[in-house]
Design a protein around this motif. Sequence first.
Motif, PDB file in Angstrom:
ATOM      1  N   GLY A 150      -7.456  -2.740   3.213  1.00 52.14           N
ATOM      2  CA  GLY A 150      -7.910  -1.424   2.613  1.00 52.14           C
ATOM      3  C   GLY A 150      -8.963  -1.425   1.971  1.00 52.14           C
ATOM      4  N   PRO A 172      -8.613   1.005   8.012  1.00 54.13           N
ATOM      5  CA  PRO A 172      -8.404   1.968   9.291  1.00 54.13           C
ATOM      6  C   PRO A 172      -9.422   3.137   9.304  1.00 54.13           C
ATOM      7  CG  PRO A 172      -6.689   2.396   8.070  1.00 54.13           C
ATOM      8  CD  PRO A 172      -7.742   1.132   7.110  1.00 54.13           C
ATOM      9  N   SER A 173     -10.005   3.422   8.423  1.00 57.44           N
ATOM     10  CA  SER A 173     -10.806   4.466   8.347  1.00 57.44           C
ATOM     11  C   SER A 173     -12.457   4.398   8.904  1.00 57.44           C
ATOM     12  CB  SER A 173     -10.972   5.287   6.884  1.00 57.44           C
ATOM     13  OG  SER A 173     -12.004   5.869   6.732  1.00 57.44           O
ATOM     14  N   GLN A 216      -5.703  -1.415  -4.926  1.00 56.75           N
ATOM     15  CA  GLN A 216      -5.410   0.050  -4.909  1.00 56.75           C
ATOM     16  C   GLN A 216      -5.491   0.635  -3.419  1.00 56.75           C
ATOM     17  OE1 GLN A 216      -3.772   0.992  -7.319  1.00 56.75           O
ATOM     18  NE2 GLN A 216      -4.609  -0.227  -9.160  1.00 56.75           N
TER      19      GLN A 216
HETATM   20  C1  LIG Z   1      -8.611   3.887  -3.022  1.00 58.21           C
HETATM   21  S1  LIG Z   1      -9.200   3.273  -1.511  1.00 58.21           S
HETATM   22  C2  LIG Z   1      -9.172   1.567  -2.336  1.00 58.21           C
HETATM   23  C3  LIG Z   1     -10.713   0.861  -1.675  1.00 58.21           C
HETATM   24  C4  LIG Z   1     -10.789  -0.268  -2.100  1.00 58.21           C
HETATM   25  N1  LIG Z   1      -9.705  -1.506  -2.050  1.00 58.21           N
HETATM   26  C5  LIG Z   1     -11.600  -0.248  -3.695  1.00 58.21           C
HETATM   27  O1  LIG Z   1     -10.757  -0.899  -4.632  1.00 58.21           O
HETATM   28  O2  LIG Z   1     -12.514   0.344  -4.008  1.00 58.21           O
HETATM   29  C6  LIG Z   1      -7.628   3.123  -0.500  1.00 58.21           C
HETATM   30  C7  LIG Z   1      -7.979   2.530   1.080  1.00 58.21           C
HETATM   31  O3  LIG Z   1      -6.890   2.417   1.647  1.00 58.21           O
HETATM   32  C8  LIG Z   1      -7.179   2.590   3.260  1.00 58.21           C
HETATM   33  N2  LIG Z   1      -6.117   2.768   3.929  1.00 58.21           N
HETATM   34  C9  LIG Z   1      -5.250   3.954   4.359  1.00 58.21           C
HETATM   35  N3  LIG Z   1      -4.214   3.361   5.266  1.00 58.21           N
HETATM   36  C10 LIG Z   1      -4.443   1.954   5.258  1.00 58.21           C
HETATM   37  C11 LIG Z   1      -3.799   1.259   6.168  1.00 58.21           C
HETATM   38  N4  LIG Z   1      -2.687   1.676   6.741  1.00 58.21           N
HETATM   39  N5  LIG Z   1      -4.062   0.127   6.137  1.00 58.21           N
HETATM   40  C12 LIG Z   1      -5.110  -0.551   5.294  1.00 58.21           C
HETATM   41  N6  LIG Z   1      -5.605   0.531   4.449  1.00 58.21           N
HETATM   42  C13 LIG Z   1      -5.432   1.710   4.679  1.00 58.21           C
HETATM   43  C14 LIG Z   1      -7.845   3.985   2.974  1.00 58.21           C
HETATM   44  O4  LIG Z   1      -8.612   4.075   4.095  1.00 58.21           O
HETATM   45  C15 LIG Z   1      -8.956   3.558   1.835  1.00 58.21           C
HETATM   46  O5  LIG Z   1     -10.115   2.986   2.274  1.00 58.21           O
END
Ligand SMILES: C[S@@+](CC[C@H](N)C(=O)[O-])C[C@H]1O[C@@H](n2cnc3c(N)ncnc32)[C@H](O)[C@@H]1O
Length: 312
Positions: A150, A172-173, A216
């Motif tokens: 993520g 995944p995005s 996060q």
């Molecule tokens: C708030 S962002 C955090 C980004 C980064 N870790 C940071 O601290 O800047 C949350 C991320 O979780 C990702 N996410 C959503 N569903 C997910 C999944 N099933 N597996 C992994 N990541 C996922 C989103 O696409 C998004 O980019």
Amino acid sequence: MLISDLLRLLADETRLRVLHLLEHEPLTVAELQEVLELGQSSISGHLAKLKGAGLIHDLPEGSARRYRLREDHDGMLRTAWQSMRDLSLDEPRFAADRKRLEDIQATRGSSWVDRVAGSLHREYAPGRTWESLCHGLLHFASFGRCVDIGAGDGAMVELIAPRATTLLCVDPSPAMVAAGRSRVQALHPGAVEYLQAPGEKLPLADHCADSVLFLQSLQYIADPAAALAEAARILAPGGRLLVLTLVSHGFPEADAFGHRHHGFAAADLKRWSRTLDQPHAYTLPPEGRSPRFQTLIFTATRAGRAAARGRP
Ligand SMILES: C[S@@+](CC[C@H](N)C(=O)[O-])C[C@H]1O[C@@H](n2cnc3c(N)ncnc32)[C@H](O)[C@@H]1O
């Protein structure tokens, strides 16, 4: 608090003098008395009103109490005081109070360092921020082959990449992956890779990572138990898991950020990582900003000795 009550609170000259002095530094009633040349009961009355409104708080110090401005309030209270302070900062009477305070302290030979001994953890000191501490301590960190689940658009890459043998950002995005790829190409060509995949089903070999991070991101993942099981699967012996997420909460504000889960209990994270050793969870104090989310930090380790290996 109603705006009319707040304006009445801040419209009092003595209370404004007190606030300007406390903005300068925390003080006891006796110190305020000396600067303001007012009686103890008058000053105590004003302090009680400011404390009741939530603008200041106090801590015991020997037989006295030291008053300080609160930094953890936000919204109307903070905006009202900051506006009032900015409007009145140049008024000669407030500058005169500050000068008098400095003169009294210079006569006594008491320094800032002496005065904050025992309460430094609550004090502002220029440059002593959590951000600077994090950047500094990171120099001693070593992530080895790191997988960031993520990872989003790689906002944290600059911190992690220099301390990792390799960094694999998983998300995944498609939009995040595209943005992340263009960011890392400019910053760390070759050292950082992006992989478009969900955390619940990682196309990665068992035991291929020395560290797995969820910064996060767990609250976004549909099946957090599956994602933590995958993290445990890819961790090599001696490898470490780090999860930064939110403590369980009831704040609807999280929905605007696309969260699927309103935080987690430490017990859930421990249960979902039960194949790992040394689970450890702790919570940070609530954020200053409303609605005051709280971060939960969870770490765990895969048993065994770490060994240097190639890319995941
Ligand atoms: C708030 S962002 C955090 C980004 C980064 N870790 C940071 O601290 O800047 C949350 C991320 O979780 C990702 N996410 C959503 N569903 C997910 C999944 N099933 N597996 C992994 N990541 C996922 C989103 O696409 C998004 O980019």
